[in-house]
Design an enzyme around this catalytic site. Structure first.
Site, PDB file in Angstrom:
ATOM      1  N   SER A 116      -3.168 -24.607   9.569  1.00 49.33           N
ATOM      2  CA  SER A 116      -2.408 -25.235  10.538  1.00 49.33           C
ATOM      3  C   SER A 116      -3.496 -26.256  10.981  1.00 49.33           C
ATOM      4  O   SER A 116      -2.768 -27.221  12.029  1.00 49.33           O
ATOM      5  CB  SER A 116      -1.359 -25.014  11.284  1.00 49.33           C
ATOM      6  OG  SER A 116      -1.114 -23.238  10.531  1.00 49.33           O
ATOM      7  N   TYR A 147      -0.531  -9.011   6.625  1.00 51.39           N
ATOM      8  CA  TYR A 147      -1.608 -10.337   6.809  1.00 51.39           C
ATOM      9  C   TYR A 147      -2.522 -10.507   8.107  1.00 51.39           C
ATOM     10  O   TYR A 147      -2.617 -11.852   8.633  1.00 51.39           O
ATOM     11  CB  TYR A 147       0.349 -10.155   8.359  1.00 51.39           C
ATOM     12  CG  TYR A 147       1.563 -10.034   7.598  1.00 51.39           C
ATOM     13  CD1 TYR A 147       1.613 -11.135   6.759  1.00 51.39           C
ATOM     14  CD2 TYR A 147       2.332  -8.751   7.279  1.00 51.39           C
ATOM     15  CE1 TYR A 147       3.425 -11.147   6.290  1.00 51.39           C
ATOM     16  CE2 TYR A 147       3.849  -8.553   6.777  1.00 51.39           C
ATOM     17  CZ  TYR A 147       3.918  -9.985   6.272  1.00 51.39           C
ATOM     18  OH  TYR A 147       5.054  -9.920   5.660  1.00 51.39           O
ATOM     19  N   TRP A 167      -6.850   1.148  -5.253  1.00 52.15           N
ATOM     20  CA  TRP A 167      -8.019   0.732  -3.801  1.00 52.15           C
ATOM     21  C   TRP A 167      -6.302   1.121  -2.794  1.00 52.15           C
ATOM     22  O   TRP A 167      -6.699   1.114  -2.072  1.00 52.15           O
ATOM     23  CB  TRP A 167      -6.940  -0.638  -3.465  1.00 52.15           C
ATOM     24  CG  TRP A 167      -6.426  -1.580  -3.391  1.00 52.15           C
ATOM     25  CD1 TRP A 167      -4.745  -1.722  -3.962  1.00 52.15           C
ATOM     26  CD2 TRP A 167      -5.755  -1.641  -2.023  1.00 52.15           C
ATOM     27  NE1 TRP A 167      -3.467  -2.121  -2.903  1.00 52.15           N
ATOM     28  CE2 TRP A 167      -4.437  -2.476  -2.112  1.00 52.15           C
ATOM     29  CE3 TRP A 167      -6.234  -1.640  -0.166  1.00 52.15           C
ATOM     30  CZ2 TRP A 167      -3.243  -3.148  -0.795  1.00 52.15           C
ATOM     31  CZ3 TRP A 167      -6.077  -2.164   0.172  1.00 52.15           C
ATOM     32  CH2 TRP A 167      -4.456  -3.209   0.194  1.00 52.15           C
ATOM     33  N   ARG A 195       1.475  -2.166 -14.702  1.00 51.20           N
ATOM     34  CA  ARG A 195       0.436  -2.331 -14.310  1.00 51.20           C
ATOM     35  C   ARG A 195      -1.153  -0.833 -14.712  1.00 51.20           C
ATOM     36  O   ARG A 195      -0.429  -0.249 -14.796  1.00 51.20           O
ATOM     37  CB  ARG A 195      -0.062  -1.706 -12.208  1.00 51.20           C
ATOM     38  CG  ARG A 195       0.521  -3.066 -12.056  1.00 51.20           C
ATOM     39  CD  ARG A 195       0.837  -3.715 -10.418  1.00 51.20           C
ATOM     40  NE  ARG A 195      -0.470  -2.992  -9.367  1.00 51.20           N
ATOM     41  CZ  ARG A 195      -0.321  -2.421  -8.220  1.00 51.20           C
ATOM     42  NH1 ARG A 195       0.591  -2.466  -7.507  1.00 51.20           N
ATOM     43  NH2 ARG A 195      -1.407  -2.778  -7.507  1.00 51.20           N
ATOM     44  N   LYS A 217       7.012 -21.939   9.195  1.00 49.74           N
ATOM     45  CA  LYS A 217       6.397 -22.344   8.890  1.00 49.74           C
ATOM     46  C   LYS A 217       6.025 -22.956   7.783  1.00 49.74           C
ATOM     47  O   LYS A 217       5.549 -24.510   8.348  1.00 49.74           O
ATOM     48  CB  LYS A 217       4.778 -21.232   8.475  1.00 49.74           C
ATOM     49  CG  LYS A 217       4.076 -20.291  10.155  1.00 49.74           C
ATOM     50  CD  LYS A 217       2.888 -19.266   9.269  1.00 49.74           C
ATOM     51  CE  LYS A 217       2.459 -18.398  10.985  1.00 49.74           C
ATOM     52  NZ  LYS A 217       2.594 -19.309  12.221  1.00 49.74           N
ATOM     53  N   HIS A 236       8.305  -0.350   2.298  1.00 47.98           N
ATOM     54  CA  HIS A 236       9.300  -1.670   1.001  1.00 47.98           C
ATOM     55  C   HIS A 236       7.957  -1.400   0.124  1.00 47.98           C
ATOM     56  O   HIS A 236       8.292  -1.612  -1.446  1.00 47.98           O
ATOM     57  CB  HIS A 236       9.462  -3.230   1.312  1.00 47.98           C
ATOM     58  CG  HIS A 236       8.008  -4.051   1.868  1.00 47.98           C
ATOM     59  ND1 HIS A 236       8.802  -4.671   2.501  1.00 47.98           N
ATOM     60  CD2 HIS A 236       6.879  -4.425   1.090  1.00 47.98           C
ATOM     61  CE1 HIS A 236       7.447  -5.015   2.781  1.00 47.98           C
ATOM     62  NE2 HIS A 236       6.182  -4.962   2.458  1.00 47.98           N
ATOM     63  N   HIS A 237       6.828  -0.327  -0.103  1.00 45.09           N
ATOM     64  CA  HIS A 237       6.062  -0.637  -0.761  1.00 45.09           C
ATOM     65  C   HIS A 237       6.239   1.205  -1.537  1.00 45.09           C
ATOM     66  O   HIS A 237       5.533   1.359  -2.269  1.00 45.09           O
ATOM     67  CB  HIS A 237       4.770  -0.484   0.086  1.00 45.09           C
ATOM     68  CG  HIS A 237       4.075  -1.734   0.410  1.00 45.09           C
ATOM     69  ND1 HIS A 237       3.146  -2.541  -0.645  1.00 45.09           N
ATOM     70  CD2 HIS A 237       3.778  -2.187   1.646  1.00 45.09           C
ATOM     71  CE1 HIS A 237       2.967  -4.065  -0.036  1.00 45.09           C
ATOM     72  NE2 HIS A 237       3.590  -3.192   1.426  1.00 45.09           N
ATOM     73  N   HIS A 293       0.507  -2.501   5.085  1.00 42.11           N
ATOM     74  CA  HIS A 293       0.869  -4.226   4.914  1.00 42.11           C
ATOM     75  C   HIS A 293       0.831  -4.937   6.372  1.00 42.11           C
ATOM     76  O   HIS A 293       1.081  -5.592   6.450  1.00 42.11           O
ATOM     77  CB  HIS A 293       2.513  -3.355   4.550  1.00 42.11           C
ATOM     78  CG  HIS A 293       3.377  -4.854   4.233  1.00 42.11           C
ATOM     79  ND1 HIS A 293       3.615  -5.423   3.289  1.00 42.11           N
ATOM     80  CD2 HIS A 293       3.974  -6.286   5.449  1.00 42.11           C
ATOM     81  CE1 HIS A 293       4.254  -6.596   3.432  1.00 42.11           C
ATOM     82  NE2 HIS A 293       4.162  -6.953   4.790  1.00 42.11           N
ATOM     83  N   ASP A 334     -20.195 -17.373  23.661  1.00 40.98           N
ATOM     84  CA  ASP A 334     -19.986 -16.058  22.311  1.00 40.98           C
ATOM     85  C   ASP A 334     -18.798 -15.320  23.481  1.00 40.98           C
ATOM     86  O   ASP A 334     -18.772 -15.511  23.820  1.00 40.98           O
ATOM     87  CB  ASP A 334     -21.419 -15.441  22.391  1.00 40.98           C
ATOM     88  CG  ASP A 334     -21.815 -14.963  22.094  1.00 40.98           C
ATOM     89  OD1 ASP A 334     -21.375 -14.329  20.854  1.00 40.98           O
ATOM     90  OD2 ASP A 334     -23.127 -14.882  21.439  1.00 40.98           O
ATOM     91  N   THR A 357       8.296 -16.789   8.053  1.00 36.87           N
ATOM     92  CA  THR A 357       7.641 -16.747   7.015  1.00 36.87           C
ATOM     93  C   THR A 357       7.460 -18.367   6.794  1.00 36.87           C
ATOM     94  O   THR A 357       6.947 -19.495   6.225  1.00 36.87           O
ATOM     95  CB  THR A 357       7.234 -16.254   5.643  1.00 36.87           C
ATOM     96  OG1 THR A 357       7.118 -15.191   6.874  1.00 36.87           O
ATOM     97  CG2 THR A 357       6.073 -17.427   4.916  1.00 36.87           C
ATOM     98  N   HIS A 399     -11.921  -3.581  -7.961  1.00 37.74           N
ATOM     99  CA  HIS A 399     -12.063  -5.236  -7.427  1.00 37.74           C
ATOM    100  C   HIS A 399     -10.991  -5.651  -6.492  1.00 37.74           C
ATOM    101  O   HIS A 399     -11.411  -6.029  -5.532  1.00 37.74           O
ATOM    102  CB  HIS A 399     -11.314  -5.564  -8.847  1.00 37.74           C
ATOM    103  CG  HIS A 399     -10.436  -6.909  -8.754  1.00 37.74           C
ATOM    104  ND1 HIS A 399     -10.809  -8.042  -8.989  1.00 37.74           N
ATOM    105  CD2 HIS A 399      -8.599  -7.229  -8.239  1.00 37.74           C
ATOM    106  CE1 HIS A 399     -10.226  -9.456  -8.567  1.00 37.74           C
ATOM    107  NE2 HIS A 399      -8.822  -8.434  -8.025  1.00 37.74           N
ATOM    108  N   SER A 458     -15.961  -0.662  12.277  1.00 37.18           N
ATOM    109  CA  SER A 458     -16.165  -1.992  12.436  1.00 37.18           C
ATOM    110  C   SER A 458     -14.845  -2.890  12.619  1.00 37.18           C
ATOM    111  O   SER A 458     -14.932  -3.197  13.670  1.00 37.18           O
ATOM    112  CB  SER A 458     -16.689  -2.504  10.753  1.00 37.18           C
ATOM    113  OG  SER A 458     -16.710  -3.707  10.580  1.00 37.18           O
ATOM    114  N   SER A 459     -13.878  -2.344  12.279  1.00 40.67           N
ATOM    115  CA  SER A 459     -12.093  -3.926  12.027  1.00 40.67           C
ATOM    116  C   SER A 459     -11.989  -3.027  13.690  1.00 40.67           C
ATOM    117  O   SER A 459     -11.075  -4.152  14.398  1.00 40.67           O
ATOM    118  CB  SER A 459     -11.747  -3.297  10.528  1.00 40.67           C
ATOM    119  OG  SER A 459     -12.277  -3.637   9.976  1.00 40.67           O
ATOM    120  N   GLU A 477      -2.041  -5.156   7.322  1.00 44.06           N
ATOM    121  CA  GLU A 477      -3.216  -5.641   6.445  1.00 44.06           C
ATOM    122  C   GLU A 477      -3.071  -6.715   5.641  1.00 44.06           C
ATOM    123  O   GLU A 477      -3.761  -7.948   5.459  1.00 44.06           O
ATOM    124  CB  GLU A 477      -3.908  -4.727   5.557  1.00 44.06           C
ATOM    125  CG  GLU A 477      -5.144  -5.381   5.148  1.00 44.06           C
ATOM    126  CD  GLU A 477      -6.277  -5.321   5.274  1.00 44.06           C
ATOM    127  OE1 GLU A 477      -6.494  -4.944   6.595  1.00 44.06           O
ATOM    128  OE2 GLU A 477      -7.098  -5.786   4.882  1.00 44.06           O
TER     129      GLU A 477
END
Lengths: 226, 608
Positions: free
Chosen positions: B275, B264, B147, B457, B338, B309-310, B260, B112, B335, B83, B176-177, B262
């Site tokens: 925006s 963002y 994950w 969890r 914004k 922090h993880h 982390h 393009d 943040t 998931h 790819s990324s 990721e």
């Protein structure tokens, strides 16, 4: 507003084809027809290489970081000071560094459109790179003979993986060099684009060289400062 | 007052090489058109959303009542692992890639991306990676290590064969990324229309630029982590082998140094969409346009310094804990900037509450809740209490579903008319909106309470007397709401793309260049390259005298790259290398490697 218009005109002049309807079209402009505006003063392919090398910094940073994370944490097996032969590695390092000189000469000749000399210097660079990889294969087999395998210890795992991926990058570079020399011989490369292509290849080659300087200094030489 | 009808007289450019505009199977397989590749990403992302949602529905059924035994142990673990992996890498990321591909060139006035064939290669490598990972269901079993794939849980003694498909699939997504990141960095920096200075680049394109830097620079650490894992599992190296001195921190550092940023990667594009959507439907410029851009850049930089922090519970030591606590608190500031900018945009606005606007407005409070419960975890003592509890699950779902996905829904209602040429049905859209928002909050708000009441969890069931029954039942009911609402959305898309009201070029009276061209856009995007004079070029063209976009007298000459088989073939060889590695049939890898070299040779010698 006036500034914007000035920029606008600038953008068009970079475009090369502009408003001249009768302008004879040259197939070499292929890519650049996608309105490459060079705001940064860098052609697309060169900017792409710089961005890719930034990504590669993180890649080798992680590999070298892992090596240092596990430095002196091995529980057994040969240690660096037992098996490193800094003399032999110095020779291969020297070869790789000198290959950067021939690479730079190849770029210079490409710019001056001396394509014969360019090809010779490219192949010389490839030969030195191949020799470096040969030295690495010798070194690996020598270390394995002395009892250091990938599975022997943390040192074995980190050392082979880090230097192995560097060697793989050199090998990719050698293939790239040979490929460009081959394409240039067959006349398949657009003569107007050879210079930038060789220059971008040079960026990659110098980068791989610099990575080796870091590995050689911090992995090999550091062992002899203690 | 000028209108976009002025552009109707512009003549299409002179082609030096016609680009394909057909829609047969081989056209999709060989396309290098950023719009078609965007559609491919979009369809893949929606399929991923459906699969990931189905997986969530299944394990929520398991959790609906105490002491159930429908999906037990590794079945449950496999469902939650897939998931999360599916939603992050195969739903939200491709949906972002869809919007980036389709709209970035349009927004910056380009024909393009910088490297169209490389763009196609990115897509096929992504798709093959997704298929490779999901094929574990056929050939092995679902990977079940979460994950985050913490090693040594993923090493050979503990992780079964599904893990091989997991690392191989992720490795393809990483390739790819990284390549897509490089491609779009060059595109956005180098391919802007004349006059589009960096501060005139639309905010969405800016956020996507930051995201591409994050992709290019944050994927390599996890790629290295996956390589080390693959070496451990395949070649017997000992990186994660604790009996040989291996340290479980290694994977955590490599993973979260990617993981982390990721986060963002997933949220910044939705911030960009909001925006863009808020100003259009508020009929005002974005409040603090430059502050929104600079805070996005700042988030991108600091995003690389907060991964620890993880890991507060992993015993990094007080100095590292303190450092990461400070950086995590700092990243809340841009943040917050914004959030105030969006609120400022809404002040005194004559809002048009279309479905896109409803989603965009709802993004703000939902994302703020997720952000507030996130910045709480900057405090290590609090984090120690809440780590691995349902409070954390509530937090990141408020950010990723209440934030990222809600923003993407706003983007869907806003941008899909440009792709299909037809508006989505507003009534169905509002049913979708209300059901989704109610369902989402029903599911995830009670999880805050569950977490504070101690529910951990990754447990497949719980005893009836634990006091968690009501919240879990409400959560499962909420999931049903969400699933139904997304099905309504799918139905709306399918029906409206055929029978919806015709959108025209500019259905929303919008600000940016993509709305000056027909919907759907022609193959070459722009009949003429627009000269950009302001931050809101199309708005100023329509409403500000002196800022009209002028149609040049002469037709432009253009050369569009034609279709190519090379990208999908080289991508197939990459797949072959990985299949060889995970099946231990080395010959396949060798063939794949040689194929890549030969394929690249033909790639570079192909005339474009």
């Amino acid at each position: 507003m006036s500034e914007a218009v000035a920029i606008a005109h600038d953008g068009h002049s970079h475009d090369g084809h502009g408003h001249d309807a009768g302008h004879g079209h040259d197939a070499g402009h292929g890519h650049h027809q996608l309105t490459e505006n060079n705001f940064l003063g860098l052609p697309n392919i060169k900017l792409a290489m710089w961005a890719f090398l930034g990504s590669e910094c993180m890649f080798f940073g992680s590999l070298i970081g892992t090596y240092f994370f596990y430095r002196e944490m091995s529980l057994g097996g040969p240690m660096p000071e037992d098996i490193f032969d800094v003399n032999i590695t110095s020779i291969s390092t020297f070869l790789l560094l000198m290959s950067s000189v021939t690479m730079a000469l190849a770029v210079d000749n490409a710019r001056q459109r001396n394509f014969g000399k360019m090809r010779a210097f490219i192949l010389a660079t490839a030969a030195q790179g191949a020799a470096f990889v040969g030295f690495q294969i010798y070194e690996f087999s020598h270390f394995v003979a002395h009892g250091l395998k990938l599975s022997t210890s943390l040192f074995g795992s980190t050392f082979y993986t880090m230097t192995g991926f560097h060697g793989a990058h050199v090998s990719v570079g050698v293939i790239w060099l040979v490929m460009v020399a081959l394409l240039a011989t067959q006349g398949k490369l657009n003569k107007d684009k050879i210079a930038i292509n060789v220059e971008v290849m040079g960026l990659y080659w110098h980068f791989v060289d610099i990575v080796w300087i870091i590995i050689f200094t911090f992995v090999y030489l550091l062992e002899f400062t203690r | 007052m000028a209108s976009i009808a002025d552009f109707a007289g512009a003549q299409p450019p002179v082609y030096h090489q016609e680009r394909e505009s057909k829609y047969g199977l081989s056209d999709w397989l060989t396309t290098v058109d950023h719009k078609k590749i965007g559609i491919l990403y979009g369809i893949s992302g929606l399929a991923g959303l459906a699969v990931g949602g189905l997986e969530a529905l299944l394990f929520r059924i398991q959790l609906a009542q105490p002491d159930q035994h429908i999906f037990v142990g590794d079945q449950f673990n496999g469902l939650v692992t897939m998931h999360a992996t599916t939603m992050v890498f195969m739903a939200v990321m491709p949906l972002i890639a869809a919007i980036s591909n389709y709209f970035v060139p349009l927004m910056i006035g380009a024909r393009d991306v910088a490297f169209p064939r490389l763009n196609a290669f990115s897509y096929w490598t992504f798709l093959f990676g997704v298929l490779l990972m999901h094929s574990s269901l056929i050939f092995a079993e679902f990977p079940a290590a979460g994950w985050t794939g913490y090693a040594p849980l993923t090493t050979k003694p503990y992780g079964a064969g599904g893990i091989d498909f997991w690392w191989a699939g992720l490795a393809m997504l990483a390739i790819s990324s990284m390549i897509a990141g490089v491609n779009f960095v060059v595109t956005i920096l180098n391919m802007r229309a004349p006059g589009m200075t960096l501060m005139r680049v639309p905010v969405l394109a800016w956020m996507i630029l930051v995201v591409q830097f994050l992709l290019a620079f944050s994927f390599p650490p996890v790629t290295v982590g996956l390589i080390l894992l693959a070496f451990d599992r395949t070649f017997g190296s000992v990186f994660y082998e604790t009996s040989m001195g291996g340290d479980p921190h290694l994977w955590q550092h490599l993973f979260w140094l990617f993981g982390h940023p990721e986060v963002y990667v997933l949220i910044l594009p939705s911030m960009g969409i909001v925006s863009e959507v808020l100003p259009v439907f508020s009929r005002k410029p974005l409040f603090g346009h430059h502050a929104v851009i600079f805070s996005g850049i700042f988030i991108g930089f600091v995003g690389f310094g907060v991964w620890g922090h993880h890991m507060f519970t992993s015993g990094m030591g007080p100095i590292a804990d303190a450092a990461f606590a400070v950086t995590t608190a700092i990243i809340a500031v841009p943040t917050g900037v914004k959030i105030f900018n969006w609120l400022g945009t809404l002040v005194h606005a004559k809002m048009r509450l279309t479905t896109a606007m409803l989603f965009a407005v709802t993004f703000i409070p939902q994302f703020t809740i997720g952000g507030l419960s996130g910045v709480m975890h900057a405090s290590p003592p609090l984090d120690l209490q809440q780590h691995d509890s349902y409070f954390v699950v509530a937090h990141f779902h408020y950010v990723l579903v209440g934030g990222a996905l809600t923003g993407l829904f706003a983007g869907a209602y806003f941008y899909l008319p440009k792709i299909t040429g037809r508006l989505l049905d507003e009534t169905l859209g509002k049913i979708h909106f209300w059901m989704f928002i109610i369902g989402f909050n029903l599911t995830f708000f009670p999880m805050h309470l569950l977490g504070n009441n101690g529910m951990p969890r990754r447990i497949f069931t719980y005893p009836a007397d634990a006091g968690w029954n009501t919240e879990n039942m409400i959560g499962t009911i909420g999931v049903v709401f969400q699933v139904v609402s997304v099905l309504i959305f799918f139905y709306n898309m399918m029906v409206s793309s055929k029978k919806g009201a015709v959108a025209g070029s500019d259905p929303w009276d919008a600000n940016t260049l993509e709305w000056m061209i027909p919907s759907p856009p022609p193959v070459h995007n722009f009949d003429f390259t627009p000269v950009v004079l302001s931050e809101r070029p199309l708005w100023d063209h329509k409403y500000t005298p002196g800022f009209e976009i002028t149609v040049p007298a002469q037709r432009e000459e253009i050369h569009m790259p034609s279709y190519s088989w090379r990208p999908i073939i080289v991508s197939g060889f990459v797949l072959l290398v990985l299949i060889g590695l995970l099946s231990h049939i080395w010959a396949l890898s060798v063939v794949g490697g040689v194929g890549i070299v030969v394929g690249v040779y033909f790639w570079v010698s192909e005339p474009v």
